[in-house]
Design a protein around this motif. Structure first.
Motif, short mmCIF file in Angstrom:
data_model
loop_
_atom_site.label_atom_id
_atom_site.label_comp_id
_atom_site.label_asym_id
_atom_site.label_seq_id
_atom_site.Cartn_x
_atom_site.Cartn_y
_atom_site.Cartn_z
N GLY A 437 32.06 69.31 36.45
CA GLY A 437 30.69 69.70 36.74
C GLY A 437 29.85 69.96 35.51
O GLY A 437 28.62 70.07 35.61
N ALA A 438 30.50 70.09 34.33
CA ALA A 438 29.74 70.30 33.10
C ALA A 438 29.04 69.00 32.70
O ALA A 438 29.63 67.93 32.76
N VAL A 439 27.78 69.12 32.29
CA VAL A 439 26.97 67.95 31.93
C VAL A 439 26.48 68.12 30.49
O VAL A 439 25.83 69.12 30.16
N VAL A 440 26.80 67.15 29.64
CA VAL A 440 26.36 67.20 28.25
C VAL A 440 24.92 66.68 28.17
O VAL A 440 24.60 65.61 28.70
N TRP A 441 24.05 67.44 27.51
CA TRP A 441 22.65 67.05 27.33
C TRP A 441 22.39 66.50 25.92
O TRP A 441 21.61 65.58 25.76
N LEU A 442 23.06 67.10 24.93
CA LEU A 442 22.86 66.69 23.54
C LEU A 442 24.24 66.58 22.89
O LEU A 442 25.09 67.46 23.11
N TYR A 443 24.47 65.53 22.10
CA TYR A 443 25.79 65.36 21.50
C TYR A 443 25.65 64.72 20.12
O TYR A 443 24.64 64.09 19.80
N ASN A 444 26.69 64.89 19.31
CA ASN A 444 26.77 64.26 18.00
C ASN A 444 27.55 62.95 18.14
O ASN A 444 28.73 62.97 18.53
N PRO A 445 26.92 61.80 17.85
CA PRO A 445 27.61 60.52 18.08
C PRO A 445 28.76 60.26 17.11
O PRO A 445 29.71 59.55 17.46
N ASP A 446 28.72 60.83 15.90
CA ASP A 446 29.76 60.56 14.91
C ASP A 446 31.08 61.21 15.31
O ASP A 446 32.15 60.59 15.23
N LYS A 447 31.01 62.48 15.73
CA LYS A 447 32.23 63.22 16.09
C LYS A 447 32.44 63.29 17.60
O LYS A 447 33.44 63.86 18.05
N ASN A 448 31.47 62.72 18.36
CA ASN A 448 31.49 62.80 19.82
C ASN A 448 31.62 64.25 20.28
O ASN A 448 32.41 64.59 21.17
N LEU A 449 30.82 65.12 19.65
CA LEU A 449 30.85 66.55 19.96
C LEU A 449 29.71 66.91 20.90
O LEU A 449 28.56 66.53 20.67
N PRO A 450 29.98 67.68 21.98
CA PRO A 450 28.88 68.17 22.82
C PRO A 450 28.15 69.32 22.09
O PRO A 450 28.78 70.26 21.61
N LEU A 451 26.84 69.23 22.02
CA LEU A 451 26.05 70.24 21.31
C LEU A 451 25.25 71.13 22.25
O LEU A 451 25.02 72.30 21.94
N SER A 460 25.05 80.41 39.36
CA SER A 460 24.30 80.73 38.14
C SER A 460 24.17 79.50 37.26
O SER A 460 25.11 78.71 37.13
N LYS A 461 23.00 79.33 36.65
CA LYS A 461 22.80 78.26 35.68
C LYS A 461 23.29 78.75 34.32
O LYS A 461 22.89 79.81 33.86
N ILE A 462 24.13 77.94 33.70
CA ILE A 462 24.68 78.28 32.39
C ILE A 462 24.34 77.15 31.43
O ILE A 462 24.60 75.98 31.71
N VAL A 463 23.76 77.48 30.29
CA VAL A 463 23.55 76.50 29.23
C VAL A 463 24.23 77.02 27.97
O VAL A 463 23.97 78.16 27.53
N LEU A 464 25.12 76.22 27.39
CA LEU A 464 25.83 76.56 26.17
C LEU A 464 25.33 75.66 25.04
O LEU A 464 25.33 74.44 25.17
N ILE A 465 24.89 76.29 23.94
CA ILE A 465 24.48 75.54 22.75
C ILE A 465 25.54 75.75 21.68
O ILE A 465 25.67 76.85 21.11
#
Length: 675
Positions: A437-451, A460-465
């Motif tokens: 259910g987690a959805v990535v909105w922004l990511y780093n393409p080099d390391k394929n890291l979710p940002l 509850s709405k949860i946003v993790l940066i």
């Protein structure tokens, strides 16, 4: 006129005059002298940019063009004798006439056609005006029932339009003439809904008008109709208790012996939003990030954020900068921001507060730094597993995912990506595995890291940066101040998304409960972004079984889209609607439309106001059918004037003409022995 043209004209004039003075012996030869004078005059005209206008009067090819209604509501047996008398009188005019029948199409009167189920006055008038007649006679009951407005067709008419009305004006009817309401309102504001009620042939009559929210009766008022053919206003005032799009309807009770009850109801909707939010910010690792976040909340122009920071500068010694104790503001909290929290240093009061907010399904925004290590509470609500995490300290650029493009938090109202020129993160502390259910909105393409990750936990709405520090998104190499404002806008969108209770992004509504065959169907779609803004620039199409091609919606106000079509046959029509942002599908909707067997042409009457307005706008006159038969006057066609305007300007054609005249003059001079 440009300078070069002036110099050329003046030089040629000087040379011609000089030659004329030098060669007086040519004075006895008239033709070369006349040509020289003509050339000088033309050059003078060009030098001073003179303009001449001629007006030529032309008679119309069709002096009087007659349009005769051939719809079922007009061409009835009871109307036939009076129709014949009107047509007989028009044929007796001295001016030549040309007759056409019209319904949903226009055709010559000699080609008999049975009465049709449509009345398209706009199409008939448009066709007539293209013929450029001296006058148009419109013979109809005025019951136009197609999409295009006849008034827009005749606004620029070059000839008068005379209208002749035939029909019964005594139809008893109570109807909603107009409805005024705000398309959007704030939760704390009172909604004012004004309904204008008209009637035909009702007097000393009491009826009721009801305001409903869906099927629930909100208010009911009595309306006293004292005089027939009048309009009066009824005002409803409602204080909404919840946010979201509220679907309303206004209904008037059907009157005794009322002949048309289809116009007694209007459906509409109003979007209720919040623009004041209470934010509680908690950190036990204050930094420059803290100041930047608080400034971004205070400087947002789209909403009012009341921020209560609780900051522990040492250990568990949390201080409220606003001096308001946590227990006092906790009940009004809309969103909790947890900035690089060390759970081991949270007080029991804060832990209890966080659990209460989670149970109340409030939003959480969680920011991390390099040393972030979640414990029991955060491990439960975070969108990923931090038992194994990835920590990177280097510049991290980012891309936006297709899922984020469907949620326009990252875009302004013009569709511009708000983080396009922002500086990269300096590092990231990301979970290794994401939960379902987690959805990535922004990511780093080099390391394929979710940002930036979006997640739902127990409502509850949860946003993790995971990228840090967040204030880096407010800086740019070249446009730091501009990028800061863009970040403020993005930050406000994100905060509103988390603070708002779930709102329905798309609401679809028809303007009536059911329709007659041949009646116009208007569908309105309201689009709202997840953070409560109008959602503009969408591509919306409707599939309707009676059409081969899909019907497009048009955005006539920000976030409000409309489509119109005619109901062709009785039964239920299932309208299937596709919504896309550019080419990315977002949502599919369905709307059932009920069409009853009665046709629009079964409703008889006479729309005098439309016929009179058409005549007044074009300089014509309105007659009732009986009045027209009895009046001795004839209709006089007008003439057209064609204007011819001659400009003496910097034009190569004029120079060519002058050169030809000069050549003729030189030829004559040579022939006469003057060269």
């Amino acid at each position: 006129m440009n300078i070069l043209n002036s110099i050329v004209a003046a030089t040629l004039i000087t040379l011609l005059v000089f030659v004329f003075l030098k060669e007086r012996k040519t004075s006895r030869f008239y033709l070369p002298g006349i040509l020289r004078i003509i050339i000088v005059i033309l050059l003078l005209f060009m030098l001073f940019e003179l303009r001449f206008q001629l007006s030529i009067k032309q008679e119309a090819k069709i002096p009087i063009l007659v349009l005769v209604d051939n719809s079922k509501s007009f061409a009835t047996q009871e109307n036939s004798s009076l129709i014949d008398l009107v047509l007989k009188k028009i044929r007796s005019f001295k001016a030549r006439t040309q007759f056409y029948l019209f319904s949903d199409t226009v055709f010559p009167l000699k080609n008999f056609m049975p009465p049709r189920d449509r009345t398209d006055i706009a199409q008939a008038l448009s066709y007539a005006l293209t013929k450029k007649p001296g006058a148009v006679v419109l013979f109809s009951d005025g019951l136009h029932n197609q999409n295009r407005d006849p008034i827009t067709v005749v606004q620029n008419a070059l000839c008068p339009i005379y209208t002749i009305g035939l029909g019964d004006e005594t139809q008893k009817d109570i109807y909603i003439e107009d409805l005024q309401y705000p398309s959007r309102s704030f939760l704390s504001d009172t909604l004012v809904i004004t309904c204008r009620i008209g009637n035909y042939q009702f007097s000393n009559y009491i009826t009721n008008i009801t305001l409903k929210r869906k099927s629930e009766v909100i208010q009911k008022q009595s309306v006293v109709i004292t005089t027939p053919n009048t309009v009066q206003e009824v005002v409803f005032k409602v204080l909404p208790k919840t946010t979201g799009r509220h679907l309303f309807s206004v209904e008037i009770d059907s009157g005794i012996d009322e002949e048309n009850y289809k116009n007694n109801r209007r459906d509409f909707s109003i979007e209720v939003i919040r623009n004041r939010y209470t934010i509680i910010y908690i950190t036990n690792a204050p930094s420059f990030n803290t100041r930047f976040i608080l400034d971004a909340l205070k400087n947002n122009k789209e909403a009012e954020f009341q921020v209560y920071p609780y900051i522990a500068f040492t250990g568990r010694n949390y201080q409220s900068i606003t001096t308001e104790p946590l227990e006092k503001v906790a009940s009004s909290c809309d969103l909790v921001i947890l900035d690089d929290i060390n759970e081991n240093q949270l007080t029991s009061e804060i832990k209890s507060f966080l659990n209460n907010q989670l149970n109340a399904q409030k939003g959480f925004l969680i920011l991390v730094q390099e040393n972030f290590s979640p414990q029991e509470f955060l491990r439960e609500i975070l969108p990923g597993d931090y038992s194994k995490k990835t920590i990177i300290k280097q510049d991290l650029v980012y891309n936006i995912t297709p899922e984020a493009r469907q949620t326009p938090i990252f875009f302004n109202n013009e569709g511009k990506f708000l983080l396009e020129k922002a500086a990269p993160f300096l590092g990231a502390n990301a979970p290794t595995n994401l939960k379902p259910g987690a959805v990535v909105w922004l990511y780093n393409p080099d390391k394929n890291l979710p940002l930036i990750i979006n997640y739902r936990y127990r409502g509850s709405k949860i946003v993790l940066i995971t990228g840090f520090p967040i204030f880096r998104l407010g800086f740019s190499g070249n446009e730091t101040e501009i990028q800061k404002l863009r970040f403020y806008e993005f930050w406000g969108n994100l905060i509103r998304y988390l603070a708002l209770a779930d709102i329905k992004n798309f609401q679809i509504l028809a303007d009536k409960k059911d329709y007659l065959v041949g009646e116009k169907v208007k569908i309105t779609l309201y689009a709202t972004t997840p953070d409560g803004r109008y959602w503009s620039g969408l591509n919306i199409w409707a599939h309707i079984p009676q059409f081969k091609n899909e019907l497009p919606f048009y955005e006539y106000q920000p976030g409000i889209y409309e489509a119109e079509f005619n109901a062709e046959s009785p039964g239920e029509i299932l309208v299937k609607i596709k919504i896309a942002n550019d080419s990315t599908p977002i949502s599919d909707l369905e709307l059932p439309i009920v069409v009853v067997p009665q046709t629009v042409e079964d409703i008889r009457g006479l729309n005098v106001s439309l016929l009179k307005r058409i005549a007044e706008l074009t300089g014509g006159k309105y007659y009732s059918a009986s009045e027209f038969v009895e009046t001795p006057e004839e209709i006089s066609p007008v003439s057209y004037r064609t204007r011819i305007v001659i400009y003496f300007t910097n034009n190569p054609y004029w120079y060519t003409f002058i050169a030809l005249l000069l050549g003729v003059m030189l030829y004559l001079r040579k022939k006469l022995g003057l060269l």
